[in-house]
Design a protein around this motif. Structure first.
Motif, short mmCIF file in Angstrom:
data_model
loop_
_atom_site.label_atom_id
_atom_site.label_comp_id
_atom_site.label_asym_id
_atom_site.label_seq_id
_atom_site.Cartn_x
_atom_site.Cartn_y
_atom_site.Cartn_z
N UNK A 1 0.83 -1.21 0.00
CA UNK A 1 0.00 0.00 0.00
C UNK A 1 0.86 1.26 0.00
N UNK A 2 0.66 2.11 -1.01
CA UNK A 2 1.32 3.41 -1.09
C UNK A 2 0.27 4.51 -1.19
N UNK B 1 3.85 2.33 9.20
CA UNK B 1 4.78 3.32 9.74
C UNK B 1 4.23 4.71 9.44
N UNK B 2 4.56 5.70 10.29
CA UNK B 2 5.34 5.56 11.51
C UNK B 2 4.48 5.02 12.65
N UNK C 1 6.83 3.31 3.35
CA UNK C 1 7.25 4.36 4.27
C UNK C 1 7.20 5.74 3.63
N UNK C 2 7.92 5.91 2.51
CA UNK C 2 7.99 7.21 1.83
C UNK C 2 8.11 6.98 0.33
N UNK C 3 7.20 7.61 -0.42
CA UNK C 3 7.26 7.48 -1.88
C UNK C 3 6.78 6.12 -2.33
N UNK D 1 12.22 1.38 0.93
CA UNK D 1 12.87 0.11 1.30
C UNK D 1 11.94 -1.08 1.20
N UNK D 2 10.62 -0.86 1.27
CA UNK D 2 9.69 -1.99 1.14
C UNK D 2 9.56 -2.46 -0.30
N UNK D 3 10.08 -1.69 -1.26
CA UNK D 3 9.82 -1.98 -2.66
C UNK D 3 10.81 -3.00 -3.26
N UNK D 4 11.14 -4.00 -2.46
CA UNK D 4 11.93 -5.13 -2.96
C UNK D 4 11.04 -6.36 -3.14
N UNK D 5 9.74 -6.16 -2.93
CA UNK D 5 8.77 -7.25 -3.11
C UNK D 5 8.55 -7.42 -4.61
N UNK D 6 8.88 -8.60 -5.13
CA UNK D 6 8.91 -8.80 -6.58
C UNK D 6 7.53 -8.98 -7.18
N UNK D 7 6.66 -9.72 -6.51
CA UNK D 7 5.34 -10.03 -7.07
C UNK D 7 4.26 -9.88 -5.99
N UNK D 8 3.86 -8.65 -5.69
CA UNK D 8 2.78 -8.47 -4.71
C UNK D 8 1.49 -9.08 -5.20
N UNK D 9 0.66 -9.53 -4.27
CA UNK D 9 -0.67 -10.02 -4.65
C UNK D 9 -1.50 -8.88 -5.21
#
Length: 441
Positions: free
Chosen positions: A48-49, A77-78, A146-148, A153-161
């Motif tokens: 979620x962004x 977060x936060x 977290x930001x953007x 840093x969370x955007x290393x998930x390759x294939x989100x549901x």
């Protein structure tokens, strides 16, 4: 108060590593490689962004999934009062905040793997998320950016549901850009090829177009609020509609008309991620959803007792002009239901558009008490914040604390029981919950 083991670990990290953000995926990717890439061993992820509404969407998604009997991890977060709030681990009957011993051990393990190399504390704590979520069983993980988005840093998930983009507006311009389309492009960075995308209710057509075009370019099944799904109020109920039909539901427990759209985005996201949600589960979710510090009613506690007798007290951590608009609309709704004079107790930090936030309350708030945000080095001095409120057309005066503002109002106000909104900063919301003796659980 006893310092928890995890807090000591985090304090040690903050002494070693730079504060703030340094947007890049290189450091987190290197660290995760050393940890065996736990991000590749997660249950299905709802990512979620967005500028506003991320936390509400996460809260609704969790409520929907748990009401349907699924075991759910949640990372947000936060935090407001305790670092532990960022990590809710799946459990029968509903997730629980991570236990201190488990949390502290994971932090220590990640810090050791980093071997003192340059990194931000948020990146280490994101790696902790992946360690915890990969090592504890669950049916689904909800992970808030977290930001953007693109370099978060969370955007290393390759294939989100499913990737969910909630309302995009101006915020964190120094990092993300000073035009809404630039910020939308950064948020769209979490969209992955062929993975479903849910676009929440957007304030800007330009932002929405950027999000849709990105999803189309990456061949993603895309569900857009107002086109593929929506929610509206009818006879005091919430009606959710998509291609599968209608659901007639109770209004969300979280107040404000904007929560109808947030709830709708969560329903669409959970369905797009492949989870079955019955009408009964959706009804239960709307009635039980909770999201501390966001339009939270304070009916008891140490601070609440200082207010004028019979006062209606609300707490909200919204801190940018977009949030100001939706919170002001929520206050206007309360005014329609039960007219009362509205007073603001506000504290903000200097990276936010303070006058832009206050403008939303012109003609609605009778007076503003501005307070310092002592929990952040970026807190705006209360006398300066009063000037910003006055520039937005509000009557304002600086006071030393939330407690002082409540007592001043109690001792000087001679009218009917007032409505009081304490807000402008998540730092302030957290401090209020701590001082009130009602921290999130």
């Amino acid at each position: 108060m006893t310092t928890l083991a995890a807090d000591r670990e985090i304090e040690a990290l903050m002494a070693l590593h730079p504060k703030g953000f340094d947007l890049s995926l290189d450091r987190i990717s290197r660290l995760l490689e050393r940890l065996g890439n736990p991000q590749d061993r997660l249950p299905p992820v709802i990512h979620v962004a967005g500028t506003n509404g991320k936390g509400s969407c996460a809260a609704f998604s969790r409520a929907l999934l748990e009401a349907a009997g699924y075991r759910v991890h949640v990372h947000t977060s936060p935090h407001l009062v305790s670092w532990h709030e960022r990590y809710r681990l799946a459990a029968d009957g509903g997730g629980k905040l991570v236990e201190d011993e488990v949390f502290a051990e994971a932090i220590a393990r990640v810090a050791k793997a980093n071997e003192g190399q340059k990194i931000t504390v948020f990146e280490i704590l994101t790696a902790v998320t992946f360690i915890l979520f990969s090592e504890h069983p669950a049916d689904v993980a909800i992970i808030e950016v977290g930001l953007g988005g693109r370099f978060d840093a969370t955007n290393v998930i390759k294939e989100p549901a499913v990737s969910v983009i909630m309302p995009v507006s101006l915020d964190h311009e120094a990092y993300l850009g000073d035009r809404v389309e630039l910020i939308a492009a950064e948020k769209a960075g979490i969209i992955k090829r062929d993975c479903p995308v849910v676009v929440g209710a957007q304030e800007s057509e330009t932002a929405q177009q950027v999000l849709i075009e990105t999803a189309e370019r990456l061949d993603c099944p895309t569900f857009v609020y107002g086109q593929d799904f929506l929610a509206y109020e009818e006879n005091g109920r919430m009606v959710y509609q998509d291609e599968d039909g209608l659901m007639d539901l109770p209004p969300p427990r979280l107040p404000g008309r904007h929560q109808f759209a947030n709830a709708a985005a969560a329903i669409a996201a959970v369905k797009a991620a492949g989870f079955e949600i019955s009408h009964r589960a959706a009804e239960k979710a709307m009635a039980t959803v909770a999201w501390p510090g966001r339009m939270q009613k304070l009916s008891q506690g140490r601070l609440a007792e200082l207010a004028p007798k019979g006062a209606d007290i609300w707490l909200d951590g919204g801190h940018n002009p977009g949030a100001g608009v939706v919170v002001a609309e929520a206050m206007a709704e309360q005014e329609e239901k039960s007219p009362r004079p509205l007073f603001l107790i506000s504290g903000m930090i200097n990276t936010k558009d303070q006058s832009g936030y206050f403008r939303a309350f012109k003609g609605l708030a009778r007076h503003v008490y501005t307070v310092p945000v002592s929990m952040s080095e970026a807190g705006v001095p209360n006398d300066e914040l009063a000037i910003r409120a006055a520039e937005a057309g509000l009557s304002a005066e600086p006071v030393s604390s939330v407690a002082s503002a409540l007592m001043l109002l109690r001792d000087t106000w001679e009218g009917p029981p007032p409505r009081i909104l304490i807000g402008g900063s998540l730092y302030l919301a957290g401090a209020v919950l701590a001082e009130n003796g009602t921290p999130p659980t």
